[in-house]
Enzyme design. Structure first.
Site, PDB file in Angstrom:
ATOM      1  N   LYS A   8       2.903  -0.261  29.926  1.00  0.00           N
ATOM      2  CA  LYS A   8       2.543   0.204  28.577  1.00  0.00           C
ATOM      3  C   LYS A   8       1.415  -0.663  28.036  1.00  0.00           C
ATOM      4  CE  LYS A   8       4.711   1.305  24.077  1.00  0.00           C
ATOM      5  NZ  LYS A   8       5.964   1.373  23.292  1.00  0.00           N
ATOM      6  N   SER A  68       7.150   5.803  20.942  1.00  0.00           N
ATOM      7  CA  SER A  68       5.762   5.528  21.243  1.00  0.00           C
ATOM      8  C   SER A  68       5.470   5.372  22.730  1.00  0.00           C
ATOM      9  CB  SER A  68       5.327   4.253  20.530  1.00  0.00           C
ATOM     10  OG  SER A  68       6.061   3.137  21.034  1.00  0.00           O
ATOM     11  N   SER A  86      11.579   3.720  20.663  1.00  0.00           N
ATOM     12  CA  SER A  86      10.440   4.109  21.489  1.00  0.00           C
ATOM     13  C   SER A  86      10.647   4.053  22.997  1.00  0.00           C
ATOM     14  CB  SER A  86       9.223   3.270  21.135  1.00  0.00           C
ATOM     15  OG  SER A  86       8.628   3.784  19.985  1.00  0.00           O
TER      16      SER A  86
HETATM   17  N1  GLN Z   1       9.128   6.080  16.028  1.00  0.00           N
HETATM   18  C1  GLN Z   1       9.435   4.814  15.448  1.00  0.00           C
HETATM   19  C2  GLN Z   1       8.294   4.324  14.599  1.00  0.00           C
HETATM   20  O1  GLN Z   1       7.307   4.986  14.539  1.00  0.00           O
HETATM   21  C3  GLN Z   1       9.793   3.833  16.510  1.00  0.00           C
HETATM   22  C4  GLN Z   1       8.620   3.266  17.192  1.00  0.00           C
HETATM   23  C5  GLN Z   1       8.983   2.236  18.220  1.00  0.00           C
HETATM   24  O2  GLN Z   1      10.144   2.074  18.593  1.00  0.00           O
HETATM   25  N2  GLN Z   1       7.968   1.517  18.656  1.00  0.00           N
HETATM   26  O3  GLN Z   1       8.368   3.306  13.984  1.00  0.00           O
END
Ligand code: GLN
Length: 501
Positions: free
Chosen positions: A79, A159, A183
């Protein structure tokens, strides 16, 4: 000959060790699959040479009789939130475009030390803020999955959407993810793969671009529970460079895997029966209970009364921490530097430091990132701190206490990962709150710092994957993995996306 791109972590590791194929052959097959999958937009940069060099090192080590590492010969996707020495690291933002770290994140270094190689840096939501992979500066990532009979592009989740898309498409056997509020788990659920967020502190955050430091955790995404156990073992461990790193030994998760759940109690949190959850998701949850019962577990009802406050608390705490973490992007230390347009008011071209900060940040951050910074600075501001931030911290403590009480009655919690299956790209952008709601089942375990995993359960009527979530006690990744294995064995999830890319 076997199509090496179809193999997972364990099969590649064992095959390389046993001499069934070489690490170079694996790396070459996967490099080719990556090059052929540009339509997914899963990678921001590809690093075929890194994968080949790591493979050659493993083949040479094997030839000279050395003991091979846990990930020997396995090329993975990284990532693009993990700093990689000499390889651009962007967090999918414009502000970090062209930033090439001179250091390696602890987690990626551990993976290289265990014999893994890197296929490339995976796309993500910008600064890991998002649930659909549509906030990346480098464009949307497409899921390899499509609804039956449709060619509408679908979200791979976010994400870690580059990670989920690549692993589901079989262009990477595994990938790293990070999970701040879902995410790893939500994209895993959307794409029919497994992903585990370990207990907060298991994996070092050193060298991982910070979003919300009290929540951020790295973890593996792969196509089986076994593969996640192997890769998590390689990623985890104490790191003196991260002050929140757990000073605990890394258990042999792979060695202790067992789908025999006799004597275990599985808690079903009644507050997770929420309005707006798809019937197919509720059905798969019922099915999950039956599977775990079949594995010998006792099913018990538990209550997590503050569940409905977890999401609003998360969307105060995470932006608050983000606004402070992102203050470092000032146009001086990393990446982009922009100067104000000539004649654009107060500071004429390049006239002052403040103008340079403002111009750099205006150009360098995307809309979602700016929204989080605005919310974060607002809830931390002198007049509103107590009303929002302090309240949210109290809610966080209550959510954690709910779990502590529930774990007096059960060993592991079973719940859906998401309230819906994947959705078409572009369909959720009108209202950020609808998008945030997708994290409703994932966020509580993040606030409480607990290990949590998503495993594929079934395919819905549209032909899209659905996942089930397991949440464990602190440090009990094993309990989570074992329950995941019991589900995996009974679900027999073998569906694959049909290749269109
Ligand atoms: N979708 C969540 C956010 O936008 C979680 C993102 C994440 O876990 N990095 O904050």
């Amino acid at each position: 000959m076997t199509d090496l791109t179809q193999l997972g972590v364990k099969d590649i590791r064992d095959g390389v060790r046993d001499g069934t194929f070489t690490a170079r052959e694996v790396a070459e097959s996967l490099n080719a699959a990556v090059a052929d999958a540009a339509a997914l937009n899963a990678f921001i940069v590809t690093t075929p040479d890194h994968a080949l060099a790591a493979a050659d090192a493993v083949d040479a080590a094997r030839a000279s009789g050395e003991t091979l590492g846990a990930m020997a010969g396995v090329p993975i996707g990284m990532k693009d939130l993990f700093a990689t020495n000499g390889v651009q690291t962007t967090a999918a933002s414009h502000i970090l475009e062209g930033f090439t770290p001179r250091y390696e994140s602890t987690v990626s270094q551990k993976l290289w030390d265990a014999g893994a190689g890197m296929l490339g840096k995976l796309n993500l939501d910008q600064f890991a803020m998002g649930s659909s992979n549509e906030t990346s500066y480098f464009g949307n990532v497409a899921s390899p999955w499509r609804k039956d009979g449709s060619n509408q592009p679908m979200s791979p989740g976010g994400s870690s959407g580059g990670s989920s898309s690549a692993v589901a498409a079989r262009i990477a056997p595994a990938a790293t993810g990070t999970d701040t509020g879902g995410s790893i788990r939500q994209p895993a659920a959307f794409t029919g793969i497994c992903g585990i967020k370990p207990t907060y502190g298991r994996c070092s955050r050193w060298g991982v671009v910070a979003f919300a430091s009290s929540l951020d955790q790295a973890g593996p995404m792969a196509r089986s529970v076994e593969d996640c156990a192997i890769m998590l073992g390689a990623m985890a461990g104490f790191d003196p460079k991260d002050s929140t790193s757990l000073q605990m030994d890394v258990p042999d998760w792979e060695g202790a895997l067992s789908a025999d759940l006799r004597g275990k109690r599985v808690g079903i949190p009644r507050e997770y029966r929420m309005e707006g959850t798809d019937q197919a998701i509720l059905d798969s949850w019922e099915q999950g209970k039956a599977w775990l019962k079949d594995a010998g577990a006792e099913i018990v009802d538990v209550s997590l009364p503050h569940t409905k406050y977890a999401l609003p608390a998360y969307y105060i705490i995470a932006p608050a921490e983000a606004s402070s973490n992102l203050a470092r992007y000032d146009g001086v230390r990393y990446g982009l530097r922009d100067l104000p347009e000539p004649g654009s008011g107060a500071g004429a071209s390049g006239s002052g430091l403040q103008d340079m900060y403002a111009a750099t940040r205006a150009a360098g951050f995307g809309d979602e990132v700016k929204r989080r910074i605005l919310i974060g600075t607002y809830v931390l501001s002198a007049g509103f701190y107590d009303a929002y931030y302090t309240q949210a911290q109290k809610v966080r403590a209550l959510v954690a206490r709910d779990f502590e009480r529930a774990f007096e009655q059960c060993d592991v919690i079973l719940a859906p990962t998401t309230p819906t299956a994947s959705f078409p790209l572009g369909s959720m952008n009108a209202d950020p709150l609808t998008m945030y709601l997708n994290d409703v089942f994932a966020v509580p375990a993040s606030l409480a710092g607990l290990p949590a995993m998503s495993v594929p359960a079934t395919i819905n009527a549209d032909g899209l994957p659905l996942g089930l979530q397991l949440v464990g006690r602190p440090f009990d990744e094993q309990g989570v993995l074992n329950a995941g294995l019991a589900i995996q064995q009974r679900a027999g999830f073998a569906a694959k996306p049909e290749k269109w890319w």
